[in-house]
Scaffold this motif. Sequence first.
Motif, short mmCIF file in Angstrom:
data_model
loop_
_atom_site.label_atom_id
_atom_site.label_comp_id
_atom_site.label_asym_id
_atom_site.label_seq_id
_atom_site.Cartn_x
_atom_site.Cartn_y
_atom_site.Cartn_z
N ALA A 178 0.36 -0.96 2.02
CA ALA A 178 0.44 0.51 2.10
C ALA A 178 -0.68 1.05 2.99
O ALA A 178 -0.48 2.03 3.72
N PHE B 235 0.49 0.56 6.42
CA PHE B 235 1.53 1.56 6.67
C PHE B 235 0.92 2.94 6.92
O PHE B 235 1.34 3.67 7.81
N SER C 9 2.48 7.01 1.81
CA SER C 9 1.63 5.81 1.73
C SER C 9 0.33 6.15 1.02
O SER C 9 -0.19 5.36 0.24
N THR D 171 7.65 -0.61 1.05
CA THR D 171 6.32 -1.20 0.92
C THR D 171 6.32 -2.31 -0.13
O THR D 171 5.77 -3.39 0.10
#
Lengths: 331, 263, 528
Positions: C111, C114, C48, C270
Amino acid sequence: MSNELESISDPGIPPHVHRKADEDPIAAKRAERQVAILFSLSALGTLLFIFSYIAIPDDLFVFLPIMGNTNAHQLFLGLGLAFSLFFIGMGAIHWAKTLMPDNEVTVERHEFRSSDEDRKEFVKTAKDGAAAAGLGRRSLIKRSLGLSLGLVGLSPLLLLRDLGPLPEDSLTKTSWKAGTRLVTDPGDRPIKPEDLEVGAVAQVLPELAPGKDHHTLSDIAKDAVLLIRLRPEEFNLDAERLSWTHEGIIAFSKICSHMGCAVALYEQQTKHLLCPCHQSTFDVTRAAKVLFGPAARPLPQLALALDSEGYLIAKQPFTEPVGPSFWERSS
Amino acid sequence: MKRLSRYRRHRAAAPMLLIMALLAIGTTFSVASATPNKSALALARSAVIEEGKQLFLKGCSSCHGLNAEGGAVAPSLIGVGAASVDFQVGTGRMPMADMSTQAMRKKPVYTPEQVAALAAYVASLAPGPAIPGDEYLNYERDGSVAEGGELFRNNCAMCHNFAGQGGALTQGKYAPTVMGVEPVHIYEAMITGPQSMPVFSDKTITPEEKLSIIKWIKSAEAEPALGGASLGRVGPVTEGLLIWTLGIGMLIGVAVWLAMKAR
Amino acid sequence: MTARERIAGNVANYVDERTGAAAWMKKNLNKVFPDHWSFLLGEIALYSFIILLLSGTFLTFWFDPSQREVVYEGSYQPLAGLEMSAAYASTLHISFEVRGGLLMRQIHHWAALFFMVAIVVHLMRVYFTGAFRKPREFNWIIGVGLLTLGIVEGFLGYSLPDDLLSGTGIRIAEAIIQAIPVVGTYLAFFAFGGAFPGEAFIPRIFIVHVLILPAIFLALITVHLMLVWYQKHTQYPGPGRTEKNVVGYPLLPVYMAKAGGFFFVVFGVTTFIAAVASINPIWLYGPYTPGQISAGSQPDWYMGWLDGLVRMSPPIETYLFGYTISWNILIPGLIIPGLMFTGLALYPFIESWITGDKREHHLLDRPRNAPNRTAIGAMALTFTLVALINGGNDIIAQQFHLSINQIMWFSRIGIIVLPPIAFVITKRICISLQRADRELVLHGKETGRLVRLPHGEFVEIHEELTPEKKWLLTSHEQNGPLELPEIDKAGVRRTDAIRNKLRSRMSAANAEVAPKVTSKDLNEIEHH
């Protein structure tokens, strides 16, 4: 670790089990095909991405369940990119899982602790170095070095001084002065008491000073005021605060006394003001006394009066700083 | 009529207004009788008012009183105006099904004609905010969506949320969503201040500005999903929920598959 | 030798003659990585971060980090002609005029979410399996640092577009700075270049967001990974796995292919979410002005627990000699988070002090086999979760027709009452699970098959566990509590008596377990 002796014995690493693809060439071929299909899906994803970028106009919408009317350009661009990336990854993983050797390997760990000789040698080197520099003997050097090292850090700190001006009295002052008209936000129209029905609210700002053409955000951050009209008999105020109202119209700073959000949720029936950030609740009828939530102080009240033309004006500036608390605030 | 509306909540004003209203109706009648056409119109109107009164006696008077003077559980309706009735009954909030909670928008009990009759009857009791005419509501033709958006964020978003999805108030009360609400009802809500909502006077938010607000609400309502599913347009809470469920769920799923020994 | 091999050989030769890399590579490529899905959580965070670098760089090509006022002339009609900052206008430009710009913005933001989710889940894995124990304490501290910086970095990113929501967030951050005793007002004025909001803040946090913090991240992540590399990965207990070895797949080619493939999977997922789900629709929030606010103003989830703490705080301020101390901001905004992160960073040392265990650990614990640690973790998670729920109390109230006041009271009481309850329940569950393990090893698995014995009794057939399974359930250590003397040999009370008493007590609580099955127990059963 006496219990280690009593533990049942470790059966050791289980024997390696072969995969289908290890023994069966047909299965291996199938796995190879699957990997190739995954990689090809990725290539198709890239093609979809390129197609969407070039050919799908950004004002085309498609109707999809759940999502509703969706922008096709954004959606297919995203899906194309997502597929192109996702399937490369899936292909690589599937390849590794099915076709690359899957024998587990055992490796011994080494101890992190250095050997005693190494440690001794290190200590000796360090000591020798220190002795050679003579830091222990030459205390004058040691002290002056300490002084200079301690001071040298100040320079960059001092350089940061011009990041901003000193606060001085800017947190305690707003644009409201005695006689400043209240004007609507947005619109900048002055307000007469009869413009507000009972139960009405208005978001107001001070009228613009001559020569200024709009309110700056830094001004609004301190000047924003909420105007509320109640029935005069609904107030529960002391004589001074009551004199700050006008025919049931009361004005509070809209900037929360807790953390500065705009407190503007006015519940007409309960006469409560609620801050949507942290749920501090203020009672309008009792000069914005805090009823609930983390705010510790009432919202500052703005004293109202009428000017000669019958428009609402501030009788005086705010008598206390508006907005969140700060160290130098006296109450 | 609208100019008078600011007095409508004066306690002392109610009986006065009643007398004025009677006078006004009387005058209308005497003027109306001068010309046959107008008299017909007036007769029709009085018939509507009479129908409204009958509906009121049947459906509303048990709480609001036989003469709409209010009661222990319900406020007086004298002087609330036609706009208030049209909003409350026209959106199904009245009659209330459950007194313990806030009146909710639901399928109206009365037909539009009946709502109009009820509104006419209540309006006949005392002057109050009238139902805005179509000239105030033509958001497709008039108004500015950008200005409406600015007004909405300044005056409405704190309760109804940045995208008009509604929000929580104190003690379980809430500001409802403004999505899917008739323009006339939005307008009426602003001038009458139903339930917890305050009144937005015509002088502080002009009728043109109110129309712009409606225009912006309708534009937000019609706005397609520009960046994908809207997740309710309530901000980061649903975004966080999605990433903690579907998002990390998908990745852990792949991770489990990745670490599983192939057969 | 094919042409390709020859070229590869020449390149390798060229590099090695100048760097001597071959010896180093030989040593370091010979690494082995144990395979388990939970070992990939940290990788999700790493990937990420790479996605954030890539998408973030894309965004900087158009983003204008300036609070200069401009009039919007872009294509989004509902904002046409409004005054706004250049930062907001350029974010709208990225969203609506740059093709794929909105997608990249959404990839960047998803992201970021995440990244933080993966850090937290990875932290939970490391914590509950005891992977932070010696020799990995440094890496634990680096991880806590990354978590803290991630929260700051995420918040700065959320603040950059200068929409109504992000401006509200900055306003609250400013109030927190301003609440610091003595220097707060000055710090706030220096940070904002004057009174809030000024025109300096966004340009300044931009450089922090895109340069300073990412550089620190890169450095810390590099050290974090090098330490994992050098110290070799931990492994779950199992047959043949010991503290002295590591069992897994070699770096080349299997692990490389899997890890590389997983990067693309993370990127793909993502992007998929960014394609189908909107995040931070700044065009709906409108430009920031301090006089406006939206109902349900929240930070992103990783700050939500902080906001929840601030919301539930009691309204306490102290006025002393003409000065103000805002406890209602300081306690939830600085003191509690400070204590939480300090406690988190020091946990490995605290645990090792309590257990007196100074040995290296490379085999992970099953959470049930460390009941005290697992219970402390559950307690901390409960605390954070209650705070997080309160951070969304208005949305919850609205969606489920509850009262924000009730949720607030639930949280105020719950944040004190629930964590200890979680501790007790979790510890009991862990010990029960240990007991169940014991039963399983001693009496085998219930098969569900009933057999009627000759004298008419029905019994269920129990299937004996495989030796591997038995080993898995019994191989963990169970060390007794520390017994520290309060009185020395001469019968005199020691100077550290109180400390020793406390330590012994904590150690005893920590050592509370259901005794595991030993070979002696099994022998007894066999002879039965």
